[in-house]
Design a protein around this motif. Sequence first.
Motif, short mmCIF file in Angstrom:
data_model
loop_
_atom_site.label_atom_id
_atom_site.label_comp_id
_atom_site.label_asym_id
_atom_site.label_seq_id
_atom_site.Cartn_x
_atom_site.Cartn_y
_atom_site.Cartn_z
N ARG A 1 65.24 34.88 108.45
CA ARG A 1 64.56 33.68 108.94
C ARG A 1 63.10 33.63 108.50
O ARG A 1 62.46 32.59 108.57
N ALA A 2 62.56 34.77 108.15
CA ALA A 2 61.15 34.82 107.75
C ALA A 2 60.98 34.12 106.41
O ALA A 2 61.90 34.10 105.59
N PRO A 3 59.81 33.56 106.15
CA PRO A 3 59.54 32.95 104.84
C PRO A 3 59.70 34.01 103.74
O PRO A 3 59.46 35.19 103.99
N ASP A 4 60.07 33.58 102.56
CA ASP A 4 60.29 34.52 101.45
C ASP A 4 59.09 35.44 101.21
O ASP A 4 59.25 36.63 101.01
N ALA A 5 57.90 34.84 101.26
CA ALA A 5 56.71 35.64 100.97
C ALA A 5 56.54 36.75 102.01
O ALA A 5 56.13 37.87 101.69
N THR A 6 56.86 36.44 103.26
CA THR A 6 56.72 37.44 104.32
C THR A 6 57.78 38.53 104.16
O THR A 6 57.49 39.73 104.26
N TYR A 7 58.99 38.09 103.85
CA TYR A 7 60.09 39.04 103.64
C TYR A 7 59.76 39.99 102.48
O TYR A 7 59.98 41.20 102.57
N ALA B 1 52.40 44.69 117.42
CA ALA B 1 52.71 45.28 116.11
C ALA B 1 53.61 44.35 115.29
O ALA B 1 53.44 44.25 114.08
N TYR B 2 54.55 43.65 115.93
CA TYR B 2 55.37 42.77 115.08
C TYR B 2 54.63 41.48 114.72
O TYR B 2 54.91 40.88 113.68
N PHE B 3 53.68 41.08 115.53
CA PHE B 3 52.81 39.96 115.11
C PHE B 3 52.06 40.37 113.84
O PHE B 3 52.08 39.67 112.83
N VAL B 4 51.38 41.51 113.92
CA VAL B 4 50.58 41.95 112.77
C VAL B 4 51.48 42.17 111.55
O VAL B 4 51.18 41.72 110.44
N ALA B 5 52.62 42.85 111.76
CA ALA B 5 53.51 43.12 110.63
C ALA B 5 54.05 41.82 110.03
O ALA B 5 54.39 41.77 108.86
N SER B 6 54.09 40.76 110.84
CA SER B 6 54.55 39.47 110.32
C SER B 6 53.43 38.69 109.65
O SER B 6 53.63 37.57 109.19
N GLY B 7 52.21 39.25 109.69
CA GLY B 7 51.11 38.61 108.99
C GLY B 7 50.12 37.90 109.90
O GLY B 7 49.30 37.10 109.43
N VAL B 8 50.18 38.20 111.20
CA VAL B 8 49.32 37.49 112.16
C VAL B 8 48.20 38.41 112.65
O VAL B 8 48.46 39.45 113.28
N TYR B 9 46.97 38.01 112.37
CA TYR B 9 45.79 38.73 112.90
C TYR B 9 45.85 38.69 114.43
O TYR B 9 46.02 37.62 115.02
N VAL C 1 48.36 46.30 103.56
CA VAL C 1 49.81 46.53 103.60
C VAL C 1 50.56 45.25 103.98
O VAL C 1 51.52 44.85 103.33
N VAL C 2 50.12 44.61 105.07
CA VAL C 2 50.84 43.44 105.58
C VAL C 2 49.97 42.18 105.62
O VAL C 2 50.36 41.16 106.20
N ASN C 3 48.77 42.25 105.06
CA ASN C 3 47.86 41.10 105.04
C ASN C 3 47.43 40.65 106.43
O ASN C 3 47.14 39.47 106.64
#
Length: 655
Positions: free
Chosen positions: A199-205, A590-598, A624-626
């Motif tokens: 379900r995640a966007p391609d770039a995130t995946y 941690a999953y917010f950050v790993a998904s790219g969310v500050y 690592v995860v932006n």
Amino acid sequence: MSDGTKKPKPQLVGERMETCELDRAKMSLMNPKVIHEKVEERTIDELAKKTIEHCLKEGIETVWDRSEMQEPQCKWCSTGLSCSRCTMGPCRIIPERNRVRGVCGADADLIVARNLLDMLTTGAAAHSDHGREIAETLLLVGKGESSGYTIKDTEKLFAIAEEYNIPTDRAAIEVAHDLALAFLDEFGTIKGELELCRRAPDATYAIWEEAGILPRGIDREIVEAMHRVHMGVGAHYANMLLHGLRTALGDGWGGSMIGTEVSDILFGTPTPVESMMNLGVIKEDQVNITLHGHNPMLSEMIVEAAESEVMQALAKKNGATGINLIGLCCTGNELLMRRGIPMAGNHFNQELVIATGALDAMIVDYQCIFPSLPRTASCFHTKIISTSQKAKIPGSYYVEFSPENATEAAETIVMTAVENFKNRIPERIFIPGKPVAVTAGFSVEAITKALGGTLQPLVDAIASGKIRGAVGIVGCNNPKIKHDYGHVTLAKELIKHDILCVETGCAAVASGKAGLLTPDACFLAGDGLKGICKAVGIPPVLHMGSCVDCSRILVLLAALANTLGVGIHQLPVAGAAPEWYSQKAVSIGAYFVASGVYTVLGPMPNISGSPAVIDLLTNGLEGVVNAKFAVEPDPLKAAELIITHIEEKRKALGI
Ligand code: XCC
Ligand code: SF4
């Protein structure tokens, strides 16, 4: 009504608790000036203030008293520099006394990282185990073996079945059966990846793949994390913590997401609903039952039982005018979102609601339930009813609850509460005021519908700058931050700057009590956000559900990113947990950050003993995860950090 054959009887766990009279006497002798000071420093919830004052005068112990009694807290534990993982220890790192390694040789960085990974994994396990229980219920429904459960949202069932390539040209119950198996497979799958991560966007995946943190199975990452914290396994702090991100992703895009999706299928996908919040929802003339904990499986059945004619009649027979169901914490959020059941409050309202003296029963399942509640309840007639094998609480009455006996257990529980009404002591009733109105129920589906069927209007509003961005405010209460002050101050500051807030858990409840969850709260927002909220008819702060429903925020982020054709890390968004306390919150962060969310945390995690770990989390992860963490207990300063971040992301997107 059931035929009664499977009806369980409440069993007292251990002995009935008695409060310590000495403690009570000591507290109640407190100088009124001290009482006033304590009340003001403890909370901003107006009705909680009155009730805390009442508790201090009556000598009823609360979380704040216990927090004071724990002062000063252990400095090694609070910096993460103690380890009691094995019996060669316990060990503490005290460089000034030349103690720089534990008996096994672990240094400060490793000890801190190991403790943090342990905490995160506990949280991921809690969410995921909750998700599994709900998926198992769906399977029982599919097999026709559950007691009282049905499928409420067939559309969602079919839509998700299609995501899993499950044929849908047949009866819903058959689809439910196969989808439940597919969900349960995600826990121990040998496919090597989670279906829901797609379900995640391609770039995130792609970022997850590149970093090697794509979760391979929900349980697998949890078990591997526990393996890694064993003495003599994980030895490098960064390697440990990267696995933490993977474990957390398995929670957010796995266990929690399954919890949310299956709850919607079984109990209905939330739509906007009006209700009431704060301690004033207690009714003097009715049987008051609070539902506290996390899993909607039990509470939904309690609602059915309480609405039955038999129970209503029994309530009248016992002298009450009806049955008043009240939510607390995330069970409360689940019921509010789907049924508009009023809420007494969040985590730190759980003892105060007992102190009203008008609570006839508090029904609990698991997570965030103070083990001392039966002790608090022993000051009154209130019965604490525990229901989960996993959380039998001494001094509570235990009614075993399972999907197979749900109807019968719910009837027993409601009956126990109703019969307890007559044991109230009328002189001791203290209802501190009136509740405030809230609008909740903003699932992603509901938000999309409110916007006219697509998220495009929201994307357009963000692109045009009317809305600068969006922030997920989540998490708990913690005595280290004044109750609700962190949540409410941050949300107010952000909406004032045209940033839409989406909230879950105790954060959402804090906003509700403060009046931010109504369309009328628009007047507190900046002109841009105000205009959009008015046009669409939504509050500037959207209640998206319980803690597991942080997965709804992920789905929303994925949809926004996909609409814009970017990765989540490019969006002008952020996360915040201004008053977090729990292990689950570590996993969410941690999953917010790993998904790219500050993500900005209020209370500092127990990691300050390792500058290397701090640097990794607040800096190194960016590579690592932006995205990365920040820690800022002052909500106004946290707002500044977030606003700056959002403006930078806007600039990078060229909007
Ligand atoms: Fe618990 Fe979920 Fe925290 Fe509230 S917010 S104190 S975890 S109830 Ni999730
Ligand atoms: Fe001490 Fe190492 Fe055992 Fe921890 S694992 S208690 S640091 S010997």
